[in-house]
Motif scaffolding. Structure first.
Motif, PDB file in Angstrom:
ATOM      1  N   CYS A 118       4.468   2.968   1.914  1.00  0.00           N
ATOM      2  CA  CYS A 118       3.141   2.443   2.242  1.00  0.00           C
ATOM      3  C   CYS A 118       2.773   2.765   3.687  1.00  0.00           C
ATOM      4  O   CYS A 118       3.620   2.698   4.585  1.00  0.00           O
ATOM      5  CB  CYS A 118       3.112   0.932   2.031  1.00  0.00           C
ATOM      6  N   HIS A 119       1.529   3.091   3.889  1.00  0.00           N
ATOM      7  CA  HIS A 119       1.040   3.380   5.232  1.00  0.00           C
ATOM      8  C   HIS A 119      -0.434   3.015   5.311  1.00  0.00           C
ATOM      9  O   HIS A 119      -1.132   2.942   4.294  1.00  0.00           O
ATOM     10  CB  HIS A 119       1.245   4.854   5.578  1.00  0.00           C
ATOM     11  N   GLY A 130      -5.555  11.612  10.700  1.00  0.00           N
ATOM     12  CA  GLY A 130      -5.077  12.839  10.080  1.00  0.00           C
ATOM     13  C   GLY A 130      -3.885  13.456  10.788  1.00  0.00           C
ATOM     14  O   GLY A 130      -3.294  14.419  10.279  1.00  0.00           O
ATOM     15  N   SER A 131      -3.500  12.919  11.935  1.00  0.00           N
ATOM     16  CA  SER A 131      -2.377  13.490  12.690  1.00  0.00           C
ATOM     17  C   SER A 131      -1.023  12.979  12.196  1.00  0.00           C
ATOM     18  O   SER A 131       0.024  13.468  12.641  1.00  0.00           O
ATOM     19  CB  SER A 131      -2.526  13.172  14.180  1.00  0.00           C
ATOM     20  N   TYR A 132      -1.035  12.002  11.278  1.00  0.00           N
ATOM     21  CA  TYR A 132       0.216  11.420  10.789  1.00  0.00           C
ATOM     22  C   TYR A 132       0.590  12.004   9.428  1.00  0.00           C
ATOM     23  O   TYR A 132      -0.275  12.230   8.589  1.00  0.00           O
ATOM     24  CB  TYR A 132       0.090   9.900  10.664  1.00  0.00           C
ATOM     25  N   GLN A 133       1.884  12.203   9.232  1.00  0.00           N
ATOM     26  CA  GLN A 133       2.364  12.697   7.940  1.00  0.00           C
ATOM     27  C   GLN A 133       2.710  11.552   6.989  1.00  0.00           C
ATOM     28  O   GLN A 133       2.959  11.774   5.817  1.00  0.00           O
ATOM     29  CB  GLN A 133       3.588  13.598   8.150  1.00  0.00           C
ATOM     30  N   ALA A 145       8.423   4.399  13.675  1.00  0.00           N
ATOM     31  CA  ALA A 145       7.551   5.422  14.267  1.00  0.00           C
ATOM     32  C   ALA A 145       6.115   5.114  13.872  1.00  0.00           C
ATOM     33  O   ALA A 145       5.507   5.806  13.059  1.00  0.00           O
ATOM     34  CB  ALA A 145       7.960   6.817  13.814  1.00  0.00           C
ATOM     35  N   SER A 146       5.588   4.028  14.444  1.00  0.00           N
ATOM     36  CA  SER A 146       4.206   3.632  14.184  1.00  0.00           C
ATOM     37  C   SER A 146       3.513   3.428  15.523  1.00  0.00           C
ATOM     38  O   SER A 146       4.158   3.118  16.522  1.00  0.00           O
ATOM     39  CB  SER A 146       4.149   2.343  13.355  1.00  0.00           C
ATOM     40  N   ASP A 147       2.200   3.586  15.542  1.00  0.00           N
ATOM     41  CA  ASP A 147       1.433   3.471  16.781  1.00  0.00           C
ATOM     42  C   ASP A 147       0.504   2.268  16.802  1.00  0.00           C
ATOM     43  O   ASP A 147      -0.293   2.121  17.724  1.00  0.00           O
ATOM     44  CB  ASP A 147       0.607   4.752  16.997  1.00  0.00           C
ATOM     45  N   VAL A 148       0.582   1.421  15.798  1.00  0.00           N
ATOM     46  CA  VAL A 148      -0.259   0.235  15.764  1.00  0.00           C
ATOM     47  C   VAL A 148       0.050  -0.634  16.983  1.00  0.00           C
ATOM     48  O   VAL A 148       1.211  -0.760  17.385  1.00  0.00           O
ATOM     49  CB  VAL A 148      -0.029  -0.541  14.453  1.00  0.00           C
ATOM     50  N   GLY A 258       5.794  10.114  11.135  1.00  0.00           N
ATOM     51  CA  GLY A 258       5.647   8.715  10.815  1.00  0.00           C
ATOM     52  C   GLY A 258       4.221   8.336  10.454  1.00  0.00           C
ATOM     53  O   GLY A 258       3.436   9.170   9.998  1.00  0.00           O
ATOM     54  N   ALA A 259       3.885   7.071  10.659  1.00  0.00           N
ATOM     55  CA  ALA A 259       2.582   6.550  10.255  1.00  0.00           C
ATOM     56  C   ALA A 259       1.958   5.764  11.386  1.00  0.00           C
ATOM     57  O   ALA A 259       2.629   5.354  12.342  1.00  0.00           O
ATOM     58  CB  ALA A 259       2.733   5.651   9.039  1.00  0.00           C
ATOM     59  N   TYR A 260       0.655   5.535  11.288  1.00  0.00           N
ATOM     60  CA  TYR A 260      -0.001   4.655  12.270  1.00  0.00           C
ATOM     61  C   TYR A 260       0.504   3.221  12.091  1.00  0.00           C
ATOM     62  O   TYR A 260       0.801   2.517  13.033  1.00  0.00           O
ATOM     63  CB  TYR A 260      -1.512   4.697  12.064  1.00  0.00           C
ATOM     64  N   LYS A 261       0.662   2.807  10.825  1.00  0.00           N
ATOM     65  CA  LYS A 261       1.151   1.463  10.523  1.00  0.00           C
ATOM     66  C   LYS A 261       1.853   1.466   9.172  1.00  0.00           C
ATOM     67  O   LYS A 261       1.433   2.162   8.247  1.00  0.00           O
ATOM     68  CB  LYS A 261      -0.007   0.457  10.503  1.00  0.00           C
TER      69      LYS A 261
END
Length: 263
Positions: A118-119, A130-133, A145-148, A258-261
């Motif tokens: 889930c992301h 769009g920069s996250y895989q 590896a999240s940027d939230v 990773g993901a944003y969240k």
């Protein structure tokens, strides 16, 4: 066979018990006979055991796990500890439990055909979603590896031994401190080798294996929508009868994998 008995067998010199597959034929390695499910033959003379589907290799008259050691001029040396972001794969003895990607969803880490990854992302504030895989990626320091804002952390839940991750929380949130004290999260009792094993240390020993235990996701009938959540092999968990044991390997990846969240 109960996990307690399985772990007793794992305490033997080789560290594991692997029974030959039904109807498996032996092969020759020099003058020795062996089962291909148990050993790998090198140069038609050296047999090295297979541990949780992972082949060991010869070095200096012995065998070593390339997921934990390197061989330099016939000398076995420890791999360095991880400094790169990493993804995880789980490998057990059975073919259906080999090289399974560990996925994050609902604050749990799990494997299996029905394990969800889930992301979430919001473009508010100029975030480039769009920069996250959107793969499950962990950092050696204990973060996901999240940027939230507030970040997310992976940890072993003290009461159950389950491998989990947190909701995003403000940097010094009293909620975070009250819920999961800093000493309990991240790499406490966990050692990660660069492109190698993801290990856990119990009070009396370092364990190089984990447990994938069966759960039925909410709303799913028995036998459907099932996944296997990851647990540390505590003495209580070793009594369970619905788990597979295996090794977890960390593979270095780019942080943007990773993901944003992770919801």
């Amino acid at each position: 066979m109960a996990l307690k008995r399985a772990f007793a067998a794992l305490a033997l010199a080789s560290g594991l018990l692997i029974l030959p597959a039904l109807a498996e034929e032996q092969e020759k390695c020099g003058q020795a006979s062996y089962y291909p499910s148990e050993y790998t033959c090198y140069d038609d003379k050296t047999l090295c055991p297979i541990q949780f589907s992972l082949a060991t290799k010869p070095c200096g008259g012995g065998c070593y796990s390339p997921e934990q050691y390197s061989c330099e001029d016939g000398t076995i040396k420890d791999l360095p500890e991880a400094t790169s972001p990493f993804s995880l794969t789980f490998s057990g003895v059975r073919k259906t439990f080999r090289d399974l990607n560990v996925k994050a969803c609902g604050r749990y880490l799990a494997v299996g055909a029905n394990a969800r990854e889930c992301h979430a992302c919001t473009a508010a504030g100029g975030t480039n979603c769009g920069s996250y895989q959107n793969s499950t990626v962990l950092l050696p320091g204990g973060q996901m590896a999240s940027d939230v804002p507030g970040h997310q952390f992976w940890y072993i839940e003290p009461s159950s031994g389950i491998l989990r991750y947190t909701e995003a929380l403000a940097g010094n949130s009293s909620v975070w401190n009250a819920t999961i004290p800093e000493k309990e999260f991240a790499a406490q009792n966990v050692k990660v080798y660069e492109n190698g094993l993801f290990t856990w240390t119990r009070e009396d020993a370092t364990t190089h294996w984990w447990m994938a235990c069966l759960v039925t996701l909410p709303g799913g009938a028995v036998g459907t929508a099932r996944s296997w959540r990851i647990y540390a092999p505590t003495y209580v968990n070793m009594e369970r009868g619905d788990c597979e044991i295996g090794r977890i390997v960390a593979k270095a990846v780019d942080r943007n994998a990773g993901a944003y969240k992770y919801p």
